[in-house]
Enzyme design. Structure first.
Site, PDB file in Angstrom:
ATOM      1  N   GLN A  52      37.605  44.379  43.258  1.00  0.00           N
ATOM      2  CA  GLN A  52      38.888  43.860  43.699  1.00  0.00           C
ATOM      3  C   GLN A  52      39.733  43.323  42.561  1.00  0.00           C
ATOM      4  O   GLN A  52      39.240  43.081  41.466  1.00  0.00           O
ATOM      5  CB  GLN A  52      38.675  42.749  44.730  1.00  0.00           C
ATOM      6  CG  GLN A  52      37.876  41.568  44.201  1.00  0.00           C
ATOM      7  CD  GLN A  52      37.556  40.560  45.283  1.00  0.00           C
ATOM      8  OE1 GLN A  52      38.193  39.518  45.383  1.00  0.00           O
ATOM      9  NE2 GLN A  52      36.548  40.881  46.111  1.00  0.00           N
TER      10      GLN A  52
ATOM     11  N   HIS B  22      43.624  40.787  42.080  1.00  0.00           N
ATOM     12  CA  HIS B  22      44.594  39.922  42.751  1.00  0.00           C
ATOM     13  C   HIS B  22      45.975  40.111  42.124  1.00  0.00           C
ATOM     14  O   HIS B  22      46.084  40.366  40.925  1.00  0.00           O
ATOM     15  CB  HIS B  22      44.160  38.465  42.647  1.00  0.00           C
ATOM     16  CG  HIS B  22      42.746  38.228  43.082  1.00  0.00           C
ATOM     17  ND1 HIS B  22      42.301  38.530  44.350  1.00  0.00           N
ATOM     18  CD2 HIS B  22      41.666  37.767  42.405  1.00  0.00           C
ATOM     19  CE1 HIS B  22      41.019  38.239  44.442  1.00  0.00           C
ATOM     20  NE2 HIS B  22      40.610  37.778  43.269  1.00  0.00           N
TER      21      HIS B  22
ATOM     22  N   GLU C  31      41.762  32.782  39.335  1.00  0.00           N
ATOM     23  CA  GLU C  31      40.552  32.094  39.786  1.00  0.00           C
ATOM     24  C   GLU C  31      39.572  31.892  38.640  1.00  0.00           C
ATOM     25  O   GLU C  31      39.588  32.607  37.636  1.00  0.00           O
ATOM     26  CB  GLU C  31      39.880  32.855  40.932  1.00  0.00           C
ATOM     27  CG  GLU C  31      39.388  34.246  40.591  1.00  0.00           C
ATOM     28  CD  GLU C  31      38.866  34.989  41.811  1.00  0.00           C
ATOM     29  OE1 GLU C  31      39.415  34.812  42.919  1.00  0.00           O
ATOM     30  OE2 GLU C  31      37.914  35.773  41.652  1.00  0.00           O
TER      31      GLU C  31
ATOM     32  N   HIS D 132      37.508  43.303  39.180  1.00  0.00           N
ATOM     33  CA  HIS D 132      36.231  42.618  39.029  1.00  0.00           C
ATOM     34  C   HIS D 132      35.407  42.715  40.306  1.00  0.00           C
ATOM     35  O   HIS D 132      35.923  43.042  41.380  1.00  0.00           O
ATOM     36  CB  HIS D 132      36.442  41.143  38.666  1.00  0.00           C
ATOM     37  CG  HIS D 132      37.157  40.359  39.730  1.00  0.00           C
ATOM     38  ND1 HIS D 132      38.536  40.388  39.877  1.00  0.00           N
ATOM     39  CD2 HIS D 132      36.705  39.534  40.716  1.00  0.00           C
ATOM     40  CE1 HIS D 132      38.892  39.614  40.878  1.00  0.00           C
ATOM     41  NE2 HIS D 132      37.794  39.088  41.414  1.00  0.00           N
TER      42      HIS D 132
ATOM     43  N   ARG E 110      41.506  45.677  47.241  1.00  0.00           N
ATOM     44  CA  ARG E 110      40.153  46.195  47.014  1.00  0.00           C
ATOM     45  C   ARG E 110      40.186  47.587  46.410  1.00  0.00           C
ATOM     46  O   ARG E 110      41.078  48.373  46.706  1.00  0.00           O
ATOM     47  CB  ARG E 110      39.359  46.195  48.319  1.00  0.00           C
ATOM     48  CG  ARG E 110      39.143  44.781  48.873  1.00  0.00           C
ATOM     49  CD  ARG E 110      38.400  44.788  50.196  1.00  0.00           C
ATOM     50  NE  ARG E 110      38.219  43.426  50.681  1.00  0.00           N
ATOM     51  CZ  ARG E 110      39.109  42.763  51.397  1.00  0.00           C
ATOM     52  NH1 ARG E 110      40.254  43.368  51.735  1.00  0.00           N
ATOM     53  NH2 ARG E 110      38.898  41.530  51.784  1.00  0.00           N
TER      54      ARG E 110
END
Length: 407
Positions: A97, A99, A134, A268, A287
């Site tokens: 996935q 972001h 993140e 990642h 994804r």
């Protein structure tokens, strides 16, 4: 400060032992426990307090955002807690996935809203208008795939496998060892028709087995970990193009206490391990495979960063031996620090809230000058901007606490 009860999320890749054991619950748990959300995300906010006074952290912040967040944070983030803290435990790999950036998230969310895609639709890409940088910090040895490996190393890996069916992709990467070459190969693999994919994957698996059994010694076992990972992914996700895509990525191992920061566009997949994760308060995921869930290839390609780079593992830094160590990232929404205390040691958590304090080892006493609260392993507290500065005391042996606040 108030006791915080996280929202447990059960996904198939979660663990029946790790998070239950961390919280002192019965092992094995009834369902796989993948994540515990400690925050105010609308999809699953944590609860604060106990008994009749128990309420959602989201509701408490909505009632008085200035008191809970502080005037500056409330104004900057429109009355919302800008970060989401999680405990994460993976017994099986998560999906491949990436972001979106802030701009991509805002545009994508508006686009899907205009098309009236239900917010809970399985084909929805953007569930909010926020980006999702993140940071994961390992509590156990933690394994992941993260970011595109240098193409020349991938060429060397393909050569080591000796799979003739990969020769065309190998030549393309060798001739164009940059982001453009990676984009072309990744796009080719992720869009392979089913019959072509079904023919290629077994050949790759045979090459991996041959490498591990006969050829790994000749290169000093340089790609043993990568080869084993790909074989495991192939067994878990037969017929999935994400297995090929994983061949292009860096393979990462974190020791307990080490961190990995993932910015927008970083492809990642977490493979296994338990960690503390903090991110901007978003649930946007594009994804790319290793999942039965929706994969939107055109949208994924729009957000991916194909620039090859080595992975930078974060070792925390501290101003002094008496201060918690900080994991430095460029994300303005969050900051994460960790304090490892010996028996009898104390540290002060400098700065005002909002703050979430999580105990991951031992037991500590939290003291704000007026009130003292004992925090057990696996437990957490919410500290508002109006609360005094906290001191943390280890009185029952060694202990470890994480502190999450605004960057």
């Amino acid at each position: 400060m108030h006791v915080l009860h996280g929202a447990v999320r059960s996904y198939a890749w979660g663990s029946r032992t790790s998070l239950a054991e961390l919280r002192g619950h019965t092992v094995p748990s009834e369902h796989p426990e993948a994540e515990i959300w400690l925050g105010a995300h609308p999809a699953d906010p944590a609860q604060i307090g106990d008994g009749p006074s128990k309420q959602s952290l989201l509701t408490r912040i909505d009632e008085d955002p200035v008191r809970e967040l502080g005037a500056d944070t409330a104004r900057t983030y429109e009355g919302r807690l800008p970060f989401l803290l999680k405990l994460l435990a993976a017994d099986e790999p998560l999906s491949l996935q990436a972001h979106p950036s802030a701009e991509q998230a805002k545009e994508g969310f508006a686009r899907e809203e205009s098309r009236h895609v239900p917010i809970d639709s399985p084909v929805r890409n953007y569930r909010d208008a926020n980006h999702k940088p993140e940071l994961i910090v390992a509590l156990t040895e933690f394994h992941a795939l993260a970011g595109f490996r240098c193409p020349r190393e991938t060429v060397e890996f393909i050569d080591a496998l000796g799979v003739e069916a990969l020769s065309g992709y190998r030549s393309l990467l060798a001739d164009q060892p940059d982001d453009a070459g990676l984009r072309t190969v990744f796009t080719s693999w992720i869009t392979l028709p089913g019959p072509a994919l079904d023919a290629l994957l077994p050949l790759v698996a045979d090459g991996l087995v041959d490498y591990l059994s006969t050829r790994a010694q000749s290169d000093g076992g340089k790609f043993v970990t990568e080869a084993k990972t790909l074989l495991e992914l192939g067994e878990s996700y037969p017929g999935d193009a994400g297995v090929l895509a994983a061949m292009l990525l860096n393979r990462v191992t974190l020791s307990p206490g080490q961190g990995l920061y993932l910015d927008a566009g970083n492809l990642h997949a977490y493979l296994s391990g338990t960690g503390v994760e903090i991110m901007a308060n978003s649930d946007n995921v594009l994804r790319g495979g290793l999942t039965p869930k929706h994969v939107d290839v055109p949208e994924l390609l729009r957000v991916l960063d194909f620039e090859p780079a080595e992975v930078s593992i974060l070792d925390p830094v501290s101003d002094s031996a008496e201060s918690p160590v900080l994991y430095s990232t460029p994300a303005p929404e969050f900051a994460l620090s960790r304090a490892s205390l010996d028996d009898g040691q104390s540290v002060k958590l400098d700065g005002a809230g909002p703050r979430i304090v999580l105990c991951t080892a031992g037991r500590v006493a939290l003291d704000d000058g007026d009130t003292e609260l004992v925090l057990e392993r696996g437990s957490s507290v919410w500290v508002s901007a109006a609360d005094p500065v906290l001191a943390v005391h280890a009185r029952w042996g060694a202990a470890e606490v994480f502190s999450a606040t605004v960057g």
